[in-house]
Design an enzyme around this catalytic site. Structure first.
Site, mmCIF file in Angstrom:
data_model
loop_
_atom_site.group_PDB
_atom_site.id
_atom_site.type_symbol
_atom_site.label_atom_id
_atom_site.label_comp_id
_atom_site.label_asym_id
_atom_site.label_seq_id
_atom_site.Cartn_x
_atom_site.Cartn_y
_atom_site.Cartn_z
ATOM 1 N N ASN A 1 -2.049 6.441 8.911
ATOM 2 C CA ASN A 1 -2.510 5.051 8.985
ATOM 3 C C ASN A 1 -2.421 4.497 10.399
ATOM 4 O O ASN A 1 -1.529 4.863 11.177
ATOM 5 C CB ASN A 1 -1.752 4.158 7.980
ATOM 6 C CG ASN A 1 -0.257 4.127 8.178
ATOM 7 O OD1 ASN A 1 0.344 5.095 8.631
ATOM 8 N ND2 ASN A 1 0.372 3.013 7.827
ATOM 9 N N CYS B 1 -6.183 2.922 6.431
ATOM 10 C CA CYS B 1 -5.306 3.736 5.586
ATOM 11 C C CYS B 1 -5.389 5.211 5.995
ATOM 12 O O CYS B 1 -6.441 5.697 6.425
ATOM 13 C CB CYS B 1 -5.725 3.622 4.129
ATOM 14 S SG CYS B 1 -5.268 2.068 3.358
ATOM 15 N N GLU C 1 -5.511 7.884 4.221
ATOM 16 C CA GLU C 1 -6.471 8.704 3.476
ATOM 17 C C GLU C 1 -7.864 8.602 4.107
ATOM 18 O O GLU C 1 -8.585 9.592 4.230
ATOM 19 C CB GLU C 1 -6.545 8.234 2.010
ATOM 20 C CG GLU C 1 -5.254 8.401 1.224
ATOM 21 C CD GLU C 1 -4.289 7.221 1.343
ATOM 22 O OE1 GLU C 1 -4.330 6.483 2.359
ATOM 23 O OE2 GLU C 1 -3.486 7.049 0.422
ATOM 24 N N CYS D 1 -3.924 3.534 -2.424
ATOM 25 C CA CYS D 1 -4.346 2.187 -2.821
ATOM 26 C C CYS D 1 -5.714 2.241 -3.499
ATOM 27 O O CYS D 1 -6.416 3.264 -3.442
ATOM 28 C CB CYS D 1 -4.373 1.255 -1.612
ATOM 29 S SG CYS D 1 -5.767 1.520 -0.509
ATOM 30 N N CYS E 1 -8.688 3.288 -1.294
ATOM 31 C CA CYS E 1 -8.709 4.731 -1.001
ATOM 32 C C CYS E 1 -9.126 5.530 -2.229
ATOM 33 O O CYS E 1 -9.810 6.551 -2.117
ATOM 34 C CB CYS E 1 -7.351 5.185 -0.486
ATOM 35 S SG CYS E 1 -7.050 4.563 1.184
#
Ligand code: THU
Length: 163
Positions: free
Chosen positions: A65, A76, A78, A115, A118
């Site tokens: 991140n 993020c 991901e 989240c 993501c």
């Protein structure tokens, strides 16, 4: 009065008490994610997240991140990882992604799930490459969760068929 039909949503999660019991590829990917925590830039939240993806040809690409003082601009892990994959292999198929976190203030003793945003991006990645992305997620200690597809974490996902 007619009773409404009921839909039951099932999510199958493999729970590993010990990461050492993961299959080798998943274990190695989780190690790669842990190593990628150093790439995190999280001076505002102190919540470091890293993700590592393995492609069909065995290439492993990681990301972490990246925060900004303008908070909504935070990226993020991901999505940083997915962007890195697409920069290197625009057509590469992602087989699995491992995700982990480090929070000095409040160490995560259970898997930190991606989240909602993501999950959406991962779900659309699956649509795009027409194959599932296995998700392996872990806290700093405790159990490791494995789901066979990102879609397992996002039932009733929005997709291009609605457009
Ligand atoms: N974060 C991620 O990197 N991935 C997630 O799935 C959840 C949240 C980051 C964003 C922000 O830098 C920090 O964690 C706190 O929300």
């Amino acid at each position: 009065m007619t009773k409404p039909k009921k839909l039951k949503i099932n999510t199958l999660i493999e729970v590993y008490e010990d990461p050492a019991n993961l299959i080798k590829q998943d274990f190695n990917l989780l190690v790669a994610a842990k190593e990628a925590l150093v790439k995190s830039y999280a001076p505002y939240s102190g919540f470091q997240v890293a993700a590592a993806a393995i492609l069909e040809d065995g290439t492993v690409i990681s990301g972490a991140n990246q925060e900004n003082a303008a908070y909504p601009m935070c990226l993020c892990a991901e999505q940083v990882c997915l962007a890195a994959v697409r920069s290197v292999q625009p057509q590469g198929k992602i087989v699995a992604m491992a995700i982990t976190v480090h929070n000095a203030q409040n160490p995560a003793t259970q898997p930190a799930a991606p989240c909602g945003a993501c999950r959406q991006v991962l779900s659309e990645t699956e649509d795009r490459q027409q194959s599932p992305v296995k998700i392996i997620f872990a806290g700093e200690s405790g159990e490791v969760y494995v789901v066979a597809s990102a879609k397992s974490l996002l039932p009733l996902s929005f997709n291009q068929s609605f457009l």
